[in-house]
Design an enzyme around this catalytic site. Structure first.
Site, PDB file in Angstrom:
ATOM      1  N   PRO A  74       0.824  -1.206   0.000  1.00  0.00           N
ATOM      2  CA  PRO A  74       0.000   0.000   0.000  1.00  0.00           C
ATOM      3  C   PRO A  74       0.862   1.262   0.000  1.00  0.00           C
ATOM      4  O   PRO A  74       1.921   1.292   0.622  1.00  0.00           O
ATOM      5  CB  PRO A  74      -0.776  -0.109   1.317  1.00  0.00           C
ATOM      6  CG  PRO A  74       0.159  -0.849   2.223  1.00  0.00           C
ATOM      7  CD  PRO A  74       0.898  -1.833   1.342  1.00  0.00           C
ATOM      8  N   CYS A 101       4.806  28.671 -15.935  1.00  0.00           N
ATOM      9  CA  CYS A 101       4.428  29.105 -17.277  1.00  0.00           C
ATOM     10  C   CYS A 101       3.947  27.936 -18.115  1.00  0.00           C
ATOM     11  O   CYS A 101       4.617  27.507 -19.069  1.00  0.00           O
ATOM     12  CB  CYS A 101       5.606  29.818 -17.931  1.00  0.00           C
ATOM     13  SG  CYS A 101       6.121  31.202 -16.928  1.00  0.00           S
TER      14      CYS A 101
HETATM   15  C1  LIG Z   1       2.621   2.438  -7.153  1.00  0.00           C
HETATM   16  C2  LIG Z   1       2.719   1.043  -6.735  1.00  0.00           C
HETATM   17  C3  LIG Z   1       2.152   0.619  -5.527  1.00  0.00           C
HETATM   18  C4  LIG Z   1       1.375   1.523  -4.612  1.00  0.00           C
HETATM   19  O1  LIG Z   1       0.185   1.964  -5.163  1.00  0.00           O
HETATM   20  P1  LIG Z   1      -0.832   2.795  -4.247  1.00  0.00           P
HETATM   21  O2  LIG Z   1      -1.960   3.051  -5.154  1.00  0.00           O
HETATM   22  O3  LIG Z   1      -0.150   4.035  -3.822  1.00  0.00           O
HETATM   23  O4  LIG Z   1      -1.208   1.921  -3.102  1.00  0.00           O
HETATM   24  C5  LIG Z   1       2.333  -0.691  -5.149  1.00  0.00           C
HETATM   25  N1  LIG Z   1       3.038  -1.558  -5.920  1.00  0.00           N
HETATM   26  C6  LIG Z   1       3.586  -1.186  -7.097  1.00  0.00           C
HETATM   27  C7  LIG Z   1       4.334  -2.179  -7.888  1.00  0.00           C
HETATM   28  C8  LIG Z   1       3.443   0.113  -7.534  1.00  0.00           C
HETATM   29  O5  LIG Z   1       3.984   0.473  -8.708  1.00  0.00           O
END
Ligand SMILES: *Cc1c(COP(=O)(O)O)cnc(C)c1O
Length: 419
Positions: free
Chosen positions: A275, A343
């Site tokens: 997460p 800008c």
């Molecule tokens: C960005 C990402 C996450 C986290 O996503 P959230 O929407 O911020 O929870 C988890 N795993 C991978 C591989 C990601 O690229």
């Protein structure tokens, strides 16, 4: 939810600190985080998983400040990293490499070497060729590289196209049809140890269904793999749980975790979660000051001192962030665009928004700015990056300093004899 409320004098506060005080002492723009909310959000995710064999690996690209990573480390969280720089930060913050998963389609040779040497939990493999390169590098380093294959389950997360990652047309992961072949390849590689399976289908999901659809597809694949004698320890379900920016009603982490735990029952695998947004998104605001009112006859623009270099989400994803005046205003509303000094016409923080009538010198808070805010900040227009402050109770500390003009040119060189 968040921790930004008006006190009895009508001042918007973060925990017990009036934002107006932070603006006065630190200047604007500035990101303000609530430490109590950060702690609460970590607990909200971890509590429903108590007693479940799992490791939560915070997705650092949402927020990678050392103070916040240190907090994650103290709560036993690991990290989901997508670059060598993130791995460096994670380890500096005290997150053991054994709690780091490494995702991303473009891992370089030196990043791969760094992660193998550090002894990370696993690489999430995003392509056939990457698997071969990791095997080769592990061989060169006389090690075995732990891997899981990031499976693209082809489910539609129903989110913004730029943040959906688990559909066939996305660059992420390996097609579910091709995954078995890659597991067989991996099994025959001398320097690869298969430790898991992974998927991450997108970000800002507000419904549980796509997560469960993805799990169901992985379960079929896991059974097929077991039939072929390929077993492993980890089931990594990525991140992606959404938050409330305006009126979205995403599931509470409790419901999300319960649904997942229910869906994977009997698999006997350690669950990995990644997460990002759900932990940090609603813990911060971007505090900014109104510079000018500009009325063109057609439109009213509120020009503020924060721009898309500070918070790019509105420009990049047409993201909606609530705007709250830092002194409560009960008067009439007007429709206005809140724009920055950059800008570019894409430099806005809010469009056609009903807002109290704001004048020069007033402060506003751009809400829900804790995820993909500061981490995406840049120096475009040679603007120093804003500071980050962490508020706890009735005090706060600066955890990232505002950049100076000198910082902007440090590391630059002008060749001698340049004419
Ligand atoms: C960005 C990402 C996450 C986290 O996503 P959230 O929407 O911020 O929870 C988890 N795993 C991978 C591989 C990601 O690229």
């Amino acid at each position: 939810m968040h921790d930004f409320t008006y006190d009895d004098q009508g001042r918007l506060c973060c925990a017990e600190v009036p934002l107006e005080r932070i603006a006065r002492e630190i200047g604007t723009p500035v990101y303000c985080y609530s430490l109590p909310t950060l702690r609460r959000h970590i607990q909200a995710f971890e509590e429903p998983l108590a007693g479940i064999d799992h490791q939560t690996c915070f997705a650092m690209k949402a927020n990678s400040s050392m103070a916040i990573l240190t907090l994650m480390a103290r709560h036993g969280l690991g990290a989901d990293v997508v670059s060598g720089g993130e791995l460096f930060r994670a380890m500096k913050a005290g997150i053991p490499a054994s709690r780091v998963v490494y995702s991303g389609v473009g891992k370089t040779t030196s990043e791969i070497d760094m992660a193998i040497r550090a002894g990370i939990m696993m690489f999430n493999i995003e392509s056939e060729q990457e698997l071969g390169v990791i095997n080769e590098r592990a061989g060169a380093l006389r090690k075995k590289a732990p891997v899981s294959i990031r499976v693209n389950p082809d489910v539609d997360p129903q989110t913004h196209p730029y943040i959906s990652t688990g559909m066939k047309q996305n660059k992420f992961g390996i097609d579910i049809e091709n995954s078995v072949r890659q597991y067989l390849r991996a099994r025959d590689m001398e320097h690869i140890e298969i430790v898991g399976i992974d998927c991450h289908i997108g970000s800002q999901l507000t419904d549980i269904t796509p997560f469960i659809d993805a799990v169901d597809r992985l379960k079929v694949l896991i059974a097929d793999l077991r039939g072929l004698g390929i077993g492993f320890r980890y089931l990594d379900l990525g991140g992606g749980l959404g938050i409330t920016y305006s009126s979205e009603q995403p599931p509470h982490p409790r419901e999300y975790c319960a649904a997942i735990v229910d869906a994977v029952r009997g698999l006997d695998l350690k669950l990995i979660f990644e997460p990002g947004r759900v932990i940090v998104g609603n813990t911060a605001v971007l505090l900014t000051e109104v510079l000018y009112r500009k009325e063109t006859g057609k439109k009213t623009f509120i020009v503020v001192d924060a721009g898309m270099n500070d918070l790019i989400r509105p420009a990049l994803y047409q993201a909606w962030h609530e705007i709250m005046p830092v002194m409560r205003k009960d008067g009439p509303l007007e429709k206005a665009d809140v724009v920055g000094p950059i800008c570019e016409s894409s430099d806005f923080l809010a469009k056609d928004r009903e807002l109290p009538v704001l004048s020069r010198g007033e402060l506003i808070a751009v809400m829900s700015a804790g995820a993909y805010g500061f981490t995406m900040a840049s120096n475009y227009n040679s603007r120093p990056k804003p500071p980050e402050v962490l508020v706890d109770g009735s005090d706060y500390s600066v955890v990232v300093k505002r950049q100076s003009y000198e910082d902007l040119i440090s590391g630059e060189a002008v060749p001698e004899g340049l004419m």
